[in-house]
Design an enzyme around this catalytic site. Structure first.
Site, short mmCIF file in Angstrom:
data_model
loop_
_atom_site.label_atom_id
_atom_site.label_comp_id
_atom_site.label_asym_id
_atom_site.label_seq_id
_atom_site.Cartn_x
_atom_site.Cartn_y
_atom_site.Cartn_z
N ARG A 27 2.11 6.09 -2.21
CA ARG A 27 3.45 6.13 -2.15
C ARG A 27 4.21 6.21 -0.51
O ARG A 27 5.39 6.16 -0.23
CB ARG A 27 4.07 7.13 -2.67
N GLY A 102 13.30 10.53 -1.64
CA GLY A 102 14.67 10.17 -1.86
C GLY A 102 15.33 9.96 -0.55
O GLY A 102 14.84 9.94 0.38
N GLU A 488 3.59 -16.07 -3.33
CA GLU A 488 2.92 -14.80 -3.43
C GLU A 488 1.65 -14.67 -2.70
O GLU A 488 1.26 -13.72 -2.06
CB GLU A 488 2.50 -14.80 -4.93
N HIS A 511 11.51 -31.29 5.35
CA HIS A 511 12.76 -31.03 5.75
C HIS A 511 12.90 -30.07 7.11
O HIS A 511 13.84 -29.52 7.20
CB HIS A 511 13.91 -30.72 4.81
N LYS A 610 3.97 2.03 -2.06
CA LYS A 610 3.92 1.27 -2.96
C LYS A 610 5.06 1.25 -4.19
O LYS A 610 5.44 0.37 -4.61
CB LYS A 610 2.69 1.93 -4.05
C1 F6R Z 1 3.65 -6.66 -2.74
C2 F6R Z 1 4.31 -5.58 -3.56
C3 F6R Z 1 5.81 -5.34 -3.40
C4 F6R Z 1 6.38 -4.98 -4.84
C5 F6R Z 1 7.86 -4.49 -4.73
C6 F6R Z 1 8.61 -4.30 -6.08
O1 F6R Z 1 2.20 -6.83 -2.99
O2 F6R Z 1 3.67 -4.92 -4.20
O3 F6R Z 1 6.47 -6.43 -3.01
O4 F6R Z 1 6.10 -6.10 -5.64
O5 F6R Z 1 8.07 -3.73 -3.89
O6 F6R Z 1 7.67 -3.03 -6.71
P1 F6R Z 1 8.07 -3.00 -8.26
O7 F6R Z 1 7.60 -4.23 -8.97
O8 F6R Z 1 7.30 -1.75 -8.35
O9 F6R Z 1 9.41 -2.97 -8.55
#
Ligand code: F6R
Length: 615
Positions: A27, A102, A488, A511, A610
């Site tokens: 995190r 936060g 992706e 383009h 994350k």
């Molecule tokens: C990329 C990745 C991020 C998440 C984004 C949304 O590999 O993990 O782009 O997809 O931060 O996160 P969630 O899905 O948890 O809302």
């Protein structure tokens, strides 16, 4: 985005806090810190810039005693990552220590007021105001820590999960939440506190998810009490039994979580599908959709809000739902949607798509749609997270904890759920014939086995990665269902290898972007046999004509593209709408091996976290 841990019980708090920080390091890993009330009554705070390992090193030979403590791993928002800005923060008297996940939006106003009252600030963080404010209220009102936290939460504007300890009361932790997650584990004579359940599961499977606006009072030897911060009422406590296993949180012999999670996909997708497609393949069951059938059938349109990888999955979902259900679908970046003045009515269905279920922008976007009367549906992975709790209905993707910061198995889980949803809604609308449903549903069931086949490409992809490790730029091209796959693929490469990559709809390249193509700019082209196959071949030729190198992802047995491209990776034939589930795998592996070759920290890439619980 930042992780907090707390412990109060009979063991040495430090060990539990450190192990918890390791679990939550995904995190944020800019700095970490612990605060414990030691056996001699001292409040010891140890903090260190960098990863938890650095903190462990720093804390060696220090007093690590005490059976109560709080800890934090930081993803920096206010103030650079350094020891001073690391949490826990302490109050002026050094009696209180606080951790926070936060952002406090009105911290400058609060800070100015506290400075006028003689408080000195040593960090650049927004968090420090919270601990000073609580102490200020305690002194001014001559009240308990609980009353002071309660009063402070009325004055703080923003998102927070906080935990506070007081040197004068080693038998208590006070915690509060607003828009940032907080889970309390209830053990035998001990309590655990964390931003998610992963630090708790090895000690107890009984947890209480704190709701927004609640304050928890954890007292040694007493029952957990939870109060509503806006009233005097005590909240009813709902204990949830976690199903997660500790093995899911370990690397299981893989060098990185990301590689483990890529290779887990046959199983995670089998879990995601399990019980949702009938044995005869004639029906799809998603109770969250079926129970609100009239909302989906009566929808004027569906809006999907998401961020990052989830946004890419949403783009695939749009095509699936429009193809099978003929309902217009708009895909929105949650961060843009929430600050526009979007036209949303009670005839709209909004799908919030999020692995973590905690992404602040996605949560705010769904609240906005809810306030306009839309029916909101969540597709998430983390059970009990904020989004599923804020939606009217939803379904989980059930792919298990995703710990690598780069999303892999959650992406394929999201696309799988969206495919099943599109089939189900299409069938309920009478637009999907039994034959189509059976064909696509049985293809969904084949996906886990087909992905296992694709893993045979692993060595080839590893070799390919060696060739391209030193490229400075990449172009990813795709069309139709695989245009989002190109986006992706590019994101995966960017975020873990730090190589610049751009995902593009293949035909749009001419383009403008085509000007970039030369011998040094490899293109990864998804050129499977779909309805735009011939067109994609033209796009490959356009790249080749300008000296560009092409890595093509093709359908098994395709000799035409094989002859044209410099390198090919074959994936099996499947219903066109499901091809992103297969093309994702070589793209994930390619990004992974390039990043490993570059010596990157694949699971914890720089600047990322994350769970993005801040704006
Ligand atoms: C990329 C990745 C991020 C998440 C984004 C949304 O590999 O993990 O782009 O997809 O931060 O996160 P969630 O899905 O948890 O809302």
């Amino acid at each position: 985005m930042c992780g907090i841990v707390g412990y109060l019980g009979k063991r040495r708090a430090y060990d539990i806090l450190i192990q918890g920080l390791h679990r939550l390091e995904y995190r944020g890993y800019d700095s970490s810190g612990v605060a414990m009330i030691a056996e001699d009554g001292e409040l010891n705070i140890y903090k260190s810039k960098g990863k938890v390992e650095a903190l462990e090193h720093y804390a060696q030979n220090k007093d690590l005693s005490g059976a109560v403590g709080i800890a934090h791993t930081r993803w920096a928002t206010h103030g650079e990552p350094n020891d001073i800005n690391a949490h826990p923060h302490f109050s002026q008297s050094r009696n209180l220590a606080l951790v926070h996940n936060g952002t406090i939006e009105n911290y400058t106003v609060l800070k100015e007021a506290l400075i006028r009252h003689g408080y000195e600030f040593i960090s650049e963080t927004d968090t420090e105001v919270a601990v000073h404010l609580i102490e200020y209220i305690m002194h001014k009102n001559n009240c308990s820590l609980f009353d002071a936290v309660k009063e402070a939460t009325k004055r703080i504007i923003g998102a927070y999960a906080i935990a506070v300890i007081d040197r004068n009361n080693p038998d208590q932790i006070i915690a509060a939440r607003q828009s940032s997650p907080l889970v309390i584990g209830v053990g035998d004579g001990e309590f655990f506190l964390a931003s998610d359940a992963t630090p708790i599961i090895e000690y107890t499977n009984k947890v209480v998810y704190l709701n927004d606006g609640e304050i928890a009072v954890i007292n040694r030897g007493k029952e957990l009490k939870v109060y509503d911060s806006k009233s005097t009422s005590e909240s009813e406590i709902h204990i949830t039994e976690l199903q997660m296993s500790i093995e899911e949180l370990e690397k299981g012999g893989y060098p990185h979580f990301m590689l483990k999670e890529i290779f887990e996909q046959p199983r995670t997708l089998a879990d995601c599908i399990s019980g949702r497609i009938s044995a005869d393949g004639k029906s799809v069951v998603l109770s969250g959709v079926v129970e609100h059938k009239e909302k989906f059938l009566g929808a004027n349109r569906i809006i999907i809000v998401a961020c990052g990888t989830s946004w890419h999955a949403a783009l695939i979902g749009k095509q699936l739902i429009e193809d099978f259900c003929r309902i217009p679908v708009e895909v929105e970046y949650a961060s843009e949607f929430r600050y526009r003045n979007p036209v949303v009515t009670d005839k709209d269905v909004l799908i919030a798509l999020s692995q973590s279920g905690e992404t602040a922008d996605t949560l705010a976007a769904l609240e906005l749609a809810k306030s306009h009367g839309a029916f909101v549906f969540g597709i998430c992975n983390v059970i009990g997270s904020s989004i599923p709790r804020a939606t009217h209905s939803g379904c989980y993707i059930h792919v298990g904890p995703e710990i690598g910061v780069a999303s892999t198995k959650a992406f394929t889980g999201q696309v799988t759920v969206l495919a099943m949803m599109a089939l189900l809604i299409g069938q309920m609308k009478g637009l999907v014939s039994e034959e189509t449903l059976q064909t696509v549903a049985s293809d969904i069931r084949r996906i886990p086995t087909l992905i296992k086949d694709i893993f045979k490409l692993n060595d080839k992809i590893q070799d390919l990665a060696k060739i391209f490790t030193y490229a400075h730029n990449f172009l990813y091209l795709g069309r139709g269902y695989n245009y989002p796959s190109a986006l992706e693929g590019a994101l995966k490469l960017k975020e873990i290898s730090y190589i610049h990559a751009e995902g593009y709809p293949a035909a749009e390249m001419k383009h403008g972007t085509i000007a970039l193509i030369d011998n040094d700019m490899p293109s990864v082209v998804i050129a499977i046999k779909d309805k735009v196959y011939e067109k994609t071949i033209n796009n490959i030729q356009q790249v080749k004509a300008r000296g560009g190198k092409v890595v093509a992802i093709i359908t098994e047995g395709d000799t035409i593209v094989s002859e044209m491209a410099d390198y090919v990776l074959e994936v099996p034939q499947i219903s066109e709408c499901l091809t992103p589930l297969l093309t994702a795998i070589p793209l994930q592996l390619l990004a992974y091996y390039i990043a490993v070759n570059k010596g990157r920290n694949v699971d914890q890439p720089r600047n990322l976290a994350k769970s993005v619980t801040v704006e």
